[in-house]
Design a protein around this motif. Sequence first.
Motif, PDB file in Angstrom:
ATOM      1  N   THR A 185       0.833  -1.199   0.000  1.00  0.00           N
ATOM      2  CA  THR A 185       0.000   0.000   0.000  1.00  0.00           C
ATOM      3  C   THR A 185       0.872   1.255   0.000  1.00  0.00           C
ATOM      4  O   THR A 185       2.104   1.171   0.020  1.00  0.00           O
ATOM      5  CB  THR A 185      -0.943   0.002   1.224  1.00  0.00           C
ATOM      6  OG1 THR A 185      -1.822   1.120   1.148  1.00  0.00           O
ATOM      7  CG2 THR A 185      -0.164   0.044   2.520  1.00  0.00           C
ATOM      8  N   SER A 187      -0.874   4.314   1.607  1.00  0.00           N
ATOM      9  CA  SER A 187      -1.994   5.141   2.051  1.00  0.00           C
ATOM     10  C   SER A 187      -1.542   6.361   2.841  1.00  0.00           C
ATOM     11  O   SER A 187      -2.357   7.236   3.129  1.00  0.00           O
ATOM     12  CB  SER A 187      -2.966   4.300   2.886  1.00  0.00           C
ATOM     13  OG  SER A 187      -2.277   3.593   3.901  1.00  0.00           O
ATOM     14  N   MET A 194      -5.266   4.422  -2.258  1.00  0.00           N
ATOM     15  CA  MET A 194      -4.635   3.485  -1.330  1.00  0.00           C
ATOM     16  C   MET A 194      -5.415   3.291  -0.027  1.00  0.00           C
ATOM     17  O   MET A 194      -5.497   2.162   0.472  1.00  0.00           O
ATOM     18  CB  MET A 194      -3.196   3.906  -1.063  1.00  0.00           C
ATOM     19  CG  MET A 194      -2.242   3.598  -2.215  1.00  0.00           C
ATOM     20  SD  MET A 194      -2.011   1.813  -2.530  1.00  0.00           S
ATOM     21  CE  MET A 194      -3.023   1.559  -3.998  1.00  0.00           C
ATOM     22  N   PRO A 195      -6.024   4.325   0.557  1.00  0.00           N
ATOM     23  CA  PRO A 195      -6.945   4.025   1.672  1.00  0.00           C
ATOM     24  C   PRO A 195      -8.095   3.122   1.241  1.00  0.00           C
ATOM     25  O   PRO A 195      -8.538   2.251   2.007  1.00  0.00           O
ATOM     26  CB  PRO A 195      -7.438   5.413   2.099  1.00  0.00           C
ATOM     27  CG  PRO A 195      -6.317   6.326   1.741  1.00  0.00           C
ATOM     28  CD  PRO A 195      -5.776   5.778   0.447  1.00  0.00           C
ATOM     29  N   ASP A 198      -6.685  -0.329   1.191  1.00  0.00           N
ATOM     30  CA  ASP A 198      -6.562  -0.840   2.557  1.00  0.00           C
ATOM     31  C   ASP A 198      -7.908  -1.306   3.106  1.00  0.00           C
ATOM     32  O   ASP A 198      -8.000  -2.341   3.780  1.00  0.00           O
ATOM     33  CB  ASP A 198      -5.999   0.248   3.476  1.00  0.00           C
ATOM     34  CG  ASP A 198      -4.560   0.611   3.174  1.00  0.00           C
ATOM     35  OD1 ASP A 198      -3.921  -0.121   2.389  1.00  0.00           O
ATOM     36  OD2 ASP A 198      -4.076   1.627   3.707  1.00  0.00           O
ATOM     37  N   HIS A 217       3.820  -0.237   3.526  1.00  0.00           N
ATOM     38  CA  HIS A 217       3.954   0.803   2.513  1.00  0.00           C
ATOM     39  C   HIS A 217       5.012   0.371   1.498  1.00  0.00           C
ATOM     40  O   HIS A 217       6.035  -0.227   1.858  1.00  0.00           O
ATOM     41  CB  HIS A 217       4.328   2.131   3.148  1.00  0.00           C
ATOM     42  CG  HIS A 217       3.219   2.709   3.978  1.00  0.00           C
ATOM     43  ND1 HIS A 217       3.413   3.295   5.206  1.00  0.00           N
ATOM     44  CD2 HIS A 217       1.873   2.774   3.748  1.00  0.00           C
ATOM     45  CE1 HIS A 217       2.258   3.708   5.694  1.00  0.00           C
ATOM     46  NE2 HIS A 217       1.305   3.390   4.833  1.00  0.00           N
TER      47      HIS A 217
END
Length: 370
Positions: A185, A187, A194-195, A198, A217
């Motif tokens: 990710t 985010s 990206m959120p 997730d 990440h």
Amino acid sequence: MKTLKIANIPGDGIGKEVVPAATDVLKAISDIHGGLKFEFTNFPWSCEYYLEHGEMMPEDGLERLKDFDSIFLGAVGNLKLVPDHISLWGLLIKIRREFEQVINIRPAKVLDGVRSPLLNPKDFDLIVVRENSEGEYSSVGGKIYQGEDEIAIQNAIFSRKGTERAMRFAFELAAKRRKRVTSATKSNGIYYSMPFWDNVFEDVSKDYPEISTDSQHIDALSAFFVTHPERFDVIVASNLFGDILTDLGAAIMGSVGIAPAANINVNGKYPSMFEPVHGSAPDIVGKGIANPIGQIWTAKMMLDHFGEEELGSTLLDVVESVTRDGFLTPDIGGKHTTKEVTDEIINRLKAVDKKGITSEGASFSKLLQS
């Protein structure tokens, strides 16, 4: 007897050298397994084809390919002849997108006899599941203005359907392995997609309570691939992140020349496509030293896809016995040619056959070790 129809597209550069090598290995596999036969049909689509015809494949190319059981691709690209955005989008990506090959799988592991650039690779064995149809590689965007005011806009597209599909594939794969999934990710830097990624990962993980999970990440994850690759089992990643991680995975194995990949159609409407990670390697074309292992390992993944996992395991065991004994091409520190490595793999497959392999099912891997 099961007959599998395979469309061979050697493509450019060393693809024309390693696809025939891997095809010979598959023919040897067919000889070992009395109930399995391959029918290969070659297609000349490539950058040279583009120069002659003005297109990477004919207009009815996909129609010609759709009834094959799978596609066996070598390499695409020759910057001296055709810009990459034309060659790739006209052949490789065209097939991926229009045949709904929505999942890309790329394993990376320590092979006996192949020296990793890592001081202590700790026998890592991981696999990256890459979302293969959207994400950062969408073709949505455009350009406006000219000169110093020129603007390029590239939209990353993340659908819940595509994201969840890749994640579920990763969880199902992990259930057959070491039961751990890591999500790639970013985010903390990419505000919307990206959120969202997730959140979908968290939702999907609830359906797999037996699988342990973590999110990393992409910058830190790339570092951990180098410092602690043994930590990872299955990694699920977006199109761009997966692409980057898998080249890094090939590098820590010792060479991009040994790395395989599979583009999977999950709905059965179209064939899947199997290709090595390496490019066309124009600097070594015609020298007879291209590493065939990436293409041969790709053949192993194709066997797995057809449900012939025992044969696939045998093939990879044989490949590793060959590398262990020093049959290596120059890219991994050896002096052997493409043909010598391929011939040694075929000879050892035949030796395994003499130990009593039948299509009724002795344990191929155990026979190899006996």
